[in-house]
Design an enzyme around this catalytic site. Structure first.
Site, PDB file in Angstrom:
ATOM      1  N   GLU A  23       3.593   5.362 -10.682  1.00 35.74           N
ATOM      2  CA  GLU A  23       2.265   5.802 -10.263  1.00 35.74           C
ATOM      3  C   GLU A  23       2.267   7.325 -10.252  1.00 35.74           C
ATOM      4  OE1 GLU A  23       0.600   4.326  -6.562  1.00 35.74           O
ATOM      5  OE2 GLU A  23      -1.175   5.615  -6.801  1.00 35.74           O
ATOM      6  N   ASN A  78      -4.719   7.563 -10.522  1.00 34.57           N
ATOM      7  CA  ASN A  78      -5.739   7.360  -9.487  1.00 34.57           C
ATOM      8  C   ASN A  78      -7.055   8.030  -9.858  1.00 34.57           C
ATOM      9  OD1 ASN A  78      -4.305   6.078  -7.024  1.00 34.57           O
ATOM     10  ND2 ASN A  78      -2.883   7.651  -7.752  1.00 34.57           N
ATOM     11  N   GLU A 110      -6.256   3.129 -11.473  1.00 36.23           N
ATOM     12  CA  GLU A 110      -6.416   2.613 -10.113  1.00 36.23           C
ATOM     13  C   GLU A 110      -7.735   3.085  -9.528  1.00 36.23           C
ATOM     14  OE1 GLU A 110      -3.153   3.470  -7.532  1.00 36.23           O
ATOM     15  OE2 GLU A 110      -1.678   2.527  -8.840  1.00 36.23           O
ATOM     16  N   ASP A 140      -6.941  -0.504  -6.059  1.00 36.73           N
ATOM     17  CA  ASP A 140      -6.019   0.176  -5.156  1.00 36.73           C
ATOM     18  C   ASP A 140      -6.361  -0.159  -3.707  1.00 36.73           C
ATOM     19  OD1 ASP A 140      -3.935   1.779  -4.487  1.00 36.73           O
ATOM     20  OD2 ASP A 140      -4.796   3.634  -5.281  1.00 36.73           O
ATOM     21  N   GLU A 192       2.579  -1.851  -2.402  1.00 32.33           N
ATOM     22  CA  GLU A 192       2.923  -0.448  -2.192  1.00 32.33           C
ATOM     23  C   GLU A 192       3.615  -0.285  -0.843  1.00 32.33           C
ATOM     24  OE1 GLU A 192      -0.918   1.533  -2.560  1.00 32.33           O
ATOM     25  OE2 GLU A 192      -0.351   2.145  -4.580  1.00 32.33           O
TER      26      GLU A 192
HETATM   27  P1  C2E Z   1      -2.429   5.760  -3.048  1.00 35.92           P
HETATM   28  O1  C2E Z   1      -2.937   5.640  -4.439  1.00 35.92           O
HETATM   29  O2  C2E Z   1      -2.598   4.588  -2.139  1.00 35.92           O
HETATM   30  O3  C2E Z   1      -0.904   6.148  -3.205  1.00 35.92           O
HETATM   31  C1  C2E Z   1       0.130   5.645  -2.415  1.00 35.92           C
HETATM   32  C2  C2E Z   1       0.543   6.637  -1.343  1.00 35.92           C
HETATM   33  O4  C2E Z   1       1.570   6.059  -0.542  1.00 35.92           O
HETATM   34  C3  C2E Z   1       1.135   7.927  -1.891  1.00 35.92           C
HETATM   35  O5  C2E Z   1       0.746   8.986  -1.018  1.00 35.92           O
HETATM   36  C4  C2E Z   1       2.622   7.688  -1.803  1.00 35.92           C
HETATM   37  O6  C2E Z   1       3.392   8.889  -1.745  1.00 35.92           O
HETATM   38  C5  C2E Z   1       2.687   6.919  -0.500  1.00 35.92           C
HETATM   39  N1  C2E Z   1       3.899   6.096  -0.438  1.00 35.92           N
HETATM   40  C6  C2E Z   1       4.559   5.562  -1.476  1.00 35.92           C
HETATM   41  N2  C2E Z   1       5.600   4.813  -1.101  1.00 35.92           N
HETATM   42  C7  C2E Z   1       5.603   4.858   0.256  1.00 35.92           C
HETATM   43  C8  C2E Z   1       6.459   4.275   1.257  1.00 35.92           C
HETATM   44  O7  C2E Z   1       7.414   3.560   0.975  1.00 35.92           O
HETATM   45  N3  C2E Z   1       6.136   4.523   2.551  1.00 35.92           N
HETATM   46  C9  C2E Z   1       5.078   5.312   2.909  1.00 35.92           C
HETATM   47  N4  C2E Z   1       4.839   5.511   4.199  1.00 35.92           N
HETATM   48  N5  C2E Z   1       4.255   5.885   1.982  1.00 35.92           N
HETATM   49  C10 C2E Z   1       4.524   5.659   0.681  1.00 35.92           C
HETATM   50  P2  C2E Z   1       0.263  10.396  -1.567  1.00 35.92           P
HETATM   51  O8  C2E Z   1       1.092  10.781  -2.745  1.00 35.92           O
HETATM   52  O9  C2E Z   1       0.213  11.325  -0.395  1.00 35.92           O
HETATM   53  O10 C2E Z   1      -1.195  10.108  -2.106  1.00 35.92           O
HETATM   54  C11 C2E Z   1      -2.245   9.825  -1.223  1.00 35.92           C
HETATM   55  C12 C2E Z   1      -3.464   9.365  -1.965  1.00 35.92           C
HETATM   56  O11 C2E Z   1      -4.071  10.421  -2.704  1.00 35.92           O
HETATM   57  C13 C2E Z   1      -3.175   8.271  -2.996  1.00 35.92           C
HETATM   58  O12 C2E Z   1      -3.101   7.042  -2.322  1.00 35.92           O
HETATM   59  C14 C2E Z   1      -4.338   8.410  -3.938  1.00 35.92           C
HETATM   60  O13 C2E Z   1      -5.438   7.649  -3.479  1.00 35.92           O
HETATM   61  C15 C2E Z   1      -4.709   9.871  -3.832  1.00 35.92           C
HETATM   62  N6  C2E Z   1      -4.282  10.596  -5.035  1.00 35.92           N
HETATM   63  C16 C2E Z   1      -3.045  10.996  -5.390  1.00 35.92           C
HETATM   64  N7  C2E Z   1      -3.051  11.636  -6.577  1.00 35.92           N
HETATM   65  C17 C2E Z   1      -4.339  11.624  -7.019  1.00 35.92           C
HETATM   66  C18 C2E Z   1      -5.005  12.138  -8.192  1.00 35.92           C
HETATM   67  O14 C2E Z   1      -4.401  12.708  -9.119  1.00 35.92           O
HETATM   68  N8  C2E Z   1      -6.364  11.934  -8.283  1.00 35.92           N
HETATM   69  C19 C2E Z   1      -7.046  11.288  -7.310  1.00 35.92           C
HETATM   70  N9  C2E Z   1      -8.364  11.140  -7.468  1.00 35.92           N
HETATM   71  N10 C2E Z   1      -6.457  10.793  -6.194  1.00 35.92           N
HETATM   72  C20 C2E Z   1      -5.125  10.966  -6.038  1.00 35.92           C
HETATM   73 MG    MG Z   2      -2.866   4.578  -6.023  1.00 36.22          MG
END
Ligand code: C2E
Ligand code: MG
Length: 244
Positions: A23, A78, A110, A140, A192
């Site tokens: 991802e 995403n 997603e 998602d 996830e």
């Molecule tokens: P998401 O798509 O639900 O991504 C999963 C989030 O859970 C990610 O946070 C990831 O780092 C975190 N995560 C993964 N494995 C674990 C785990 O084992 N335990 C815990 N506690 N957390 C875990 P992240 O990277 O902070 O991203 C947050 C959200 O930001 C993402 O949720 C996604 O909705 C959004 N996002 C990230 N990159 C992009 C992007 O390029 N464009 C857009 N529009 N949204 C983005």
């Molecule tokens: Mg995601």
């Protein structure tokens, strides 16, 4: 300034334990504050109307990085709710695929449930044109927030005697229902946030097909993915020669 970069979180096939994709998760590589989480900048980017170019830049960098990777590896990207209101979104994504020569079959887009249902007609045409190209769509955070599934757990059942074991049982029942529904519809389920082996085992029993989370690996840089894939190829050389 090129400070918004992609990190890659491993996604593993739970039946074979094989790495099947990543991802793509955006980070702000800030010159003084270090790597900043998307929760800090995505809402602002949405508010000031730059989320589309930001997300597309991150996707483009990810596709560029993936050029030399194992062709069995897919990428999940995403898309924000506000991007879904762009009637040209599908065309823009397909143009990126063409530009980086990345097969549509290896891309998963997603989108969140709630964003799909805010403008059903637009969502339907987006999903249709992406699927026609071969791009896969993932819902998602399915079952969280908006959907009635998560509301199920909020029903006013008397909780005074509900132990943590029972809460686990309730969660398991909901997960089981979702995976059963998905299997009946031939839709794979990715779990996830897998942080430990015990949760992983439970999810396999409950019917999840793919998993990601810190247990398999935290989001990593493109260079780290390159090294990981090189190590993997050295350990288990693929049968038959590959070109390109
Ligand atoms: P998401 O798509 O639900 O991504 C999963 C989030 O859970 C990610 O946070 C990831 O780092 C975190 N995560 C993964 N494995 C674990 C785990 O084992 N335990 C815990 N506690 N957390 C875990 P992240 O990277 O902070 O991203 C947050 C959200 O930001 C993402 O949720 C996604 O909705 C959004 N996002 C990230 N990159 C992009 C992007 O390029 N464009 C857009 N529009 N949204 C983005
Ligand atoms: Mg995601």
């Amino acid at each position: 300034h090129g400070q918004f970069i992609p990190l890659f979180e491993p996604q593993v096939d739970l039946s074979t334990n094989r790495l099947v994709g990543f991802e793509v998760l955006a980070r702000w590589d800030h010159p003084t504050r270090g790597l900043l989480s998307p929760d800090l900048f995505i809402p602002v980017a949405e508010e000031i109307g730059v989320i589309a170019p930001l997300s597309e830049s991150v996707i483009a960098q990810a596709l560029e990085a993936a050029r030399g990777w194992d062709p069995s590896i897919s990428l999940s990207v995403n898309i924000s709710p506000t991007q879904l209101s762009d009637p040209w979104l599908a065309q823009r994504l397909v143009r990126l695929l063409t530009e980086y020569n990345f097969p549509a079959e290896r891309l998963v887009v997603e989108v969140t449930e709630s964003s799909l249902f805010s403008d059903l007609d637009l969502a339907r045409s987006l999903v249709l044109s992406l699927k026609n190209q071969g791009v896969r769509i993932a819902l998602d955070d399915f079952g969280t927030g908006f959907s009635s599934l998560s509301q199920l757990r909020l029903l006013p059942i008397d909780r005074s005697f509900v132990s943590s074991v029972d809460k686990d049982r309730e969660s398991a029942a909901i997960i089981k229902a979702v995976t059963t529904l998905a299997q009946a519809l031939s839709v794979p389920v990715t779990v996830e946030g897998l942080e430990d082996a015990a949760t992983l085992d439970r999810m396999v029993v409950l019917g999840a097909s793919t998993g990601q989370g810190w247990y398999f690996g935290k989001p990593m840089s493109a260079e780290a993915v390159g090294e990981l894939l090189a190590r993997r190829a050295a350990e288990a050389p693929p049968s038959g020669r590959r070109t390109g």
